[in-house]
Design a protein around this motif. Structure first.
Motif, PDB file in Angstrom:
ATOM      1  N   UNK A 195      -7.410  -2.469   5.895  1.00  0.00           N
ATOM      2  CA  UNK A 195      -6.324  -3.075   6.672  1.00  0.00           C
ATOM      3  C   UNK A 195      -5.144  -2.122   6.926  1.00  0.00           C
ATOM      4  N   UNK A 196      -4.634  -1.455   5.880  1.00  0.00           N
ATOM      5  CA  UNK A 196      -3.486  -0.566   6.150  1.00  0.00           C
ATOM      6  C   UNK A 196      -3.826   0.505   7.187  1.00  0.00           C
ATOM      7  N   UNK A 197      -5.060   1.041   7.115  1.00  0.00           N
ATOM      8  CA  UNK A 197      -5.458   2.065   8.081  1.00  0.00           C
ATOM      9  C   UNK A 197      -5.540   1.485   9.484  1.00  0.00           C
ATOM     10  N   UNK A 198      -6.022   0.252   9.574  1.00  0.00           N
ATOM     11  CA  UNK A 198      -6.098  -0.386  10.896  1.00  0.00           C
ATOM     12  C   UNK A 198      -4.691  -0.538  11.472  1.00  0.00           C
ATOM     13  N   UNK A 199      -3.767  -0.953  10.609  1.00  0.00           N
ATOM     14  CA  UNK A 199      -2.385  -1.103  11.077  1.00  0.00           C
ATOM     15  C   UNK A 199      -1.798   0.231  11.513  1.00  0.00           C
ATOM     16  N   UNK A 200      -2.059   1.272  10.730  1.00  0.00           N
ATOM     17  CA  UNK A 200      -1.571   2.599  11.101  1.00  0.00           C
ATOM     18  C   UNK A 200      -2.076   2.985  12.480  1.00  0.00           C
TER      19      UNK A 200
END
Lengths: 280, 340, 274
Positions: free
Chosen positions: A193-198
């Motif tokens: 998830x954090x990578x997707x947001x980035x």
């Protein structure tokens, strides 16, 4: 322990100096002149400029199309990253190699090519035209161009995380009887998830400001398909620097905010990366 | 630490050096004069041809070689760039208003309009309609454009000089048709722009949208642009000249500050002066611009419709007034879109 | 269960290929077919045109200069952001990434404001006879700006994952900064570094918006290849426009092939180490 390594490794002064100097010359001083120019206007003038109906409408078009395009890219990016990391299939290397193409291809060329493809006469456009759907010269056209521009961001953000995420967690989950979709939802998804947001954030920021490819495909109708960068251009053409810079400043603030959020997420993300890499 | 500071200084110097390496201006040497002509979009073919005969002319006159660097783009953008420091010896733009912008930046002296004949317009043009072959939508005059099923392509008057001529020509027609009733005229203009499908940022972009991407039924275009399209695709398009149009006067001027600095005044002035020679006037005519010289214009009587009733910018009280009334932020053009 | 998984696998692969085909391959094919529409002779003539060659040279000059500057910057910035802890690190990180999301139009505009005629330092520049905007330096500056974080972004994750233990040990044993970098750090980041350089060069060659604001479009002087494409397009010379575009497309493909090779070798090497 963390504080003590501050000066053990040499080169702090030099690298700080070079980084800050170049950052100032190339990025900060030029950006500062934008702020200085806007300062010629009073605060109420700035508000008056950026709340003009047409400007507001262009913000809406820009944010909406950039958001939809980044959303499409987020979904497709996760699928692409997943496919590239987890599966073996013919032409995988070629598929992988093509992801960065939008970086390397001039946006104007992309815009011209996409316009001729999606106009009613083009290959894709004529197909959709049969169903009465127009792509080029509508917001859909803008979105297509922005999807093109934003492809690499999510893929390249998610890929390394998926690579680090070893199969053991998933195996454990499936041994415990979790279904495939549940494993994805509860084990994999929180991790990426954090990578997707980035990736989403970077793509969104980039799409918001895109000009070269969009002007060709947009139709540039006020209130309908006129993007904010085009408004800035038209203010410049009227020699209205103050208005142009005021609108530019809003865009700039938006991109900085997006980036700051992205970096906050990324700090957490890199902890996962490090934990996954070394902690195992 | 000192070493660091030295290293940083050295590095910064290297970067600046690297960047400004190619930045030194190329001055003209004895044998060759280099002139920069900053012009607008549809004059590319014209100046390509003209630069050749001027080079010959200048060589006969002075024995010097002359090299001309061309720059083309939207007229407003080009004016802005010159005002911002693009070193142009001469500007040949779409309208007086844009040259005035360069003047207001302090680069051109007042009174440039009367420096050359015919308000410094060596060639003129007008606005016509380009329609698809056979004129399927039966378009003959401005009032046909507001019929419901007609799709119009014209550039945005806020970003394109040519588009301002389009807009004013339509206004000129409606003004006459409604006997000066401004409310009705505005209503007409509003209806017309409601039929606009694509509002490109420049005249060339609009032509591409109409010709290459097949959008719309009618393109409002410079007469010379329309003729170029018909020349390239004689089987696909035809030109309709409306009953009323506008006398579009592209303006030329010497950029005083630049020529004085570079020492190119003589060549620059002759460059513009020679535009009025018979030879150059014929080149203008060949490129579908209406020559200023009446005798030569009549040589092209079979090309141009010389009977069209032309309003002029003076009917609008000059460019400054037209600009602030129609195209400035909050002007009539904004009004018709905001009232949607 | 496995059967379902296989179905999902090929479905996802299918979607990926379809997406990439429509969004990336078709536009490229369009460029190439349009370029060759009137035969090879017209194509050859278009790409060997005097102005095309000049534009190509300028594009290369800008791309190479920008890559060199960004390489220097990227190495120092990545070192700074991963090996040290200091206040304002997050802010600095965001500032470095900022150019990626700044609209190219704004990027061009800020340099016009900084170095153009209404800027405070313009009189000084004029006295020194240095032209920045509407000349080659402006084009280079804009190119550096848009590709600014490309190399540091590639390096930072690698350096971060690697930690600082080895460098600290070396420093405690008395090694100098440059030695540490050369002997310990660089071998780790070699491939990421090359990858960043390649990407940076690719992006630099294709920049359009920012350069377009700063160039002045002087034919044969300040026209880069992407601008030359625009000019040809505006001259209704569609075939030459696509022909020149195809040069850029092919350069992009070559660069991306190099990138893939670099990545492949890098991966194999790191696997061998394990």
């Amino acid at each position: 322990m963390k504080r003590s390594n501050k000066r053990i490794i040499p080169g702090f002064g030099l690298s700080m100096g070079v980084t800050v100097t170049l950052l100032s010359v190339i990025v900060l001083i030029p950006l500062a002149s934008l702020v200085i120019f806007t300062a010629q206007l009073s605060f109420s003038d700035i508000i008056a400029v950026i709340t003009r109906d047409r400007v507001l409408a262009s913000f809406k078009v820009s944010f909406l199309t950039a958001f939809v395009a980044s959303l499409i890219n987020a979904v497709m990016g996760v699928i692409l990253a997943w496919v590239l990391v987890r599966y073996d299939f013919p032409f995988k290397r070629i598929l992988d190699g093509m992801i960065e193409l939008p970086f390397a291809l001039p946006t104007a060329v992309a815009g011209i090519a996409l316009t001729s493809l999606t106009a009613d006469k083009g290959i894709i456009g004529s197909f959709f035209a049969r169903f009465g759907i127009k792509i080029a010269y509508t917001r859909a056209g803008i979105t297509v161009a922005l999807v093109f521009i934003g492809i690499p961001f999510v893929v390249r953000a998610v890929q390394p995380v998926l690579e680090k995420l070893d199969g053991s967690l998933e195996e454990a989950a499936s041994t415990l009887g979790a279904s495939r979709s549940r494993t994805f939802r509860q084990v994999i998804f929180p991790e990426i998830m954090p990578a997707v947001f980035t990736g989403f954030g970077l793509a969104f920021g980039r799409c918001l400001g895109e000009y070269g490819s969009v002007v060709f495909i947009a139709g540039n109708q006020p209130f309908e398909t006129e993007i904010t960068p085009l408004i800035i251009m038209s203010e410049l053409q009227e020699y209205d620097y103050a208005s142009a810079t005021a609108i530019a400043l809003v865009m700039l603030a938006a991109s900085f905010l997006i980036l700051f959020l992205v970096n906050l997420i990324q700090v957490r993300n890199s902890k996962i990366l490090r934990g996954g890499g070394k902690g195992a | 630490m000192k070493k660091n500071i030295r290293a940083i200084a050295l590095l910064s110097a290297a970067v600046i050096g690297l960047v400004s390496f190619a930045g030194c201006s190329d001055s003209s040497d004895e044998g060759t004069v280099i002139l920069t002509n900053v012009s607008y979009d549809p004059t590319r073919e014209l100046y390509e041809a003209y630069n050749e005969i001027f080079a010959q002319h200048w060589n006969e006159l002075t024995g010097q070689e002359v090299e001309i660097t061309q720059s083309h783009g939207g007229s407003g953008k080009q004016a802005l760039e010159v005002a911002n420091g693009l070193e142009a010896d001469v500007v040949t733009l779409a309208l007086e208003y844009d040259v005035n912008a360069v003047r207001d930046a302090g680069l051109i002296e007042d009174g440039w309009v009367s420096e050359f004949p015919n308000d410094s317009s060596p060639y003129t043009s007008t606005i016509v309609f380009l329609v698809r072959k056979g004129n399927p939508k039966d378009i003959h005059d401005w009032d046909d454009l507001i019929k419901e099923d007609v799709g119009i392509i014209t550039p945005n008057p806020k970003t394109s000089g040519g588009a301002r001529w389009n807009y004013l020509a339509a206004w000129g027609y409606a003004d006459r048709a409604y006997g000066g009733d401004e409310a009705k005229t505005k209503e007409f203009i509003k209806k017309l722009y409601e039929n606009v499908l694509v509002l490109d940022s420049g005249a060339r972009g609009a032509t591409t949208t109409f010709v290459e991407n097949g959008q719309g039924d009618v393109l409002l275009a410079w007469e010379n642009e329309a003729y170029l399209s018909v020349k390239d695709y004689p089987d696909d398009y035809e030109i309709i000249t409306p009953s009323v149009s506008i006398l579009a006067q592209p303006s030329v001027a010497v950029v005083d500050k630049v020529v004085d600095k570079r020492g190119t005044r003589d060549a620059a002035e002759e460059y513009l002066n020679f535009l009025y020679s018979d030879e150059a006037q014929r080149i203008a005519g060949d490129n579908y611009y209406r020559p200023y010289n009446k005798t030569i214009l009549n040589e092209y009587a079979d090309v141009f419709d010389l009977n069209v009733d032309l309003v002029t910018i003076a009917d609008f009280g000059g460019w400054d007034e037209a600009q602030s009334k129609h195209f400035a932020d909050g002007g009539v053009f904004d009004e018709i879109y905001e009232g949607k | 269960m496995r059967k379902e998984s296989k179905l999902v696998k090929w479905l996802l692969i299918g979607i990926s290929f379809l997406f990439i085909f429509v969004m990336l391959v078709l536009p490229l094919v369009t460029v190439i077919t349009e370029a060759l529409k009137q035969g090879f002779a017209v194509y050859a003539e278009a790409i060997s045109d005097k102005y095309t060659v000049k534009a190509l040279l300028l594009t290369l000059e800008a791309a190479v200069t920008a890559t060199v500057i960004n390489t220097i910057f990227g190495l120092f910035a990545a070192w700074l952001l991963t090996k040290f802890h200091f206040r304002g690190k997050k802010l600095l990180g965001s500032l470095i990434d900022l150019p990626v999301t700044v609209s190219p139009i704004i990027a061009g505009l800020i340099f016009v404001l900084t170095f153009g005629r209404q800027s405070a330092i313009y009189p000084l520049l004029e006295k020194l006879d240095i032209k920045i905007v509407f000349a080659v330096p402006g084009i280079i500056l804009a190119t550096v700006f848009v590709t600014f974080p490309f190399i540091s972004r590639e390096l930072i994750p690698v350096l971060e994952a690697e930690g600082t233990d080895e460098e600290e040990a070396a420093a405690l044993m008395g090694a100098g900064g440059f030695t540490i970098f050369r002997k310990i750090t660089f071998p780790h980041i070699k491939w990421a570094f090359l990858y960043g350089v390649v990407l940076c060069a690719a992006r630099a060659m294709g920049e359009f918006g920012a350069v377009s604001v700063l160039s002045g479009h002087l034919r044969g002087k300040t026209n880069t290849l992407p601008l030359h494409v625009e000019i040809l397009f505006n001259e209704f010379k569609y075939v030459p426009a696509f022909a020149v575009s195809s040069i850029l497309v092919m350069t992009a493909i070559v660069i991306l092939v190099i990138r893939s090779v670099v990545e492949y070798i890098g991966k194999r090497e790191s696997e061998n180490v394990h």
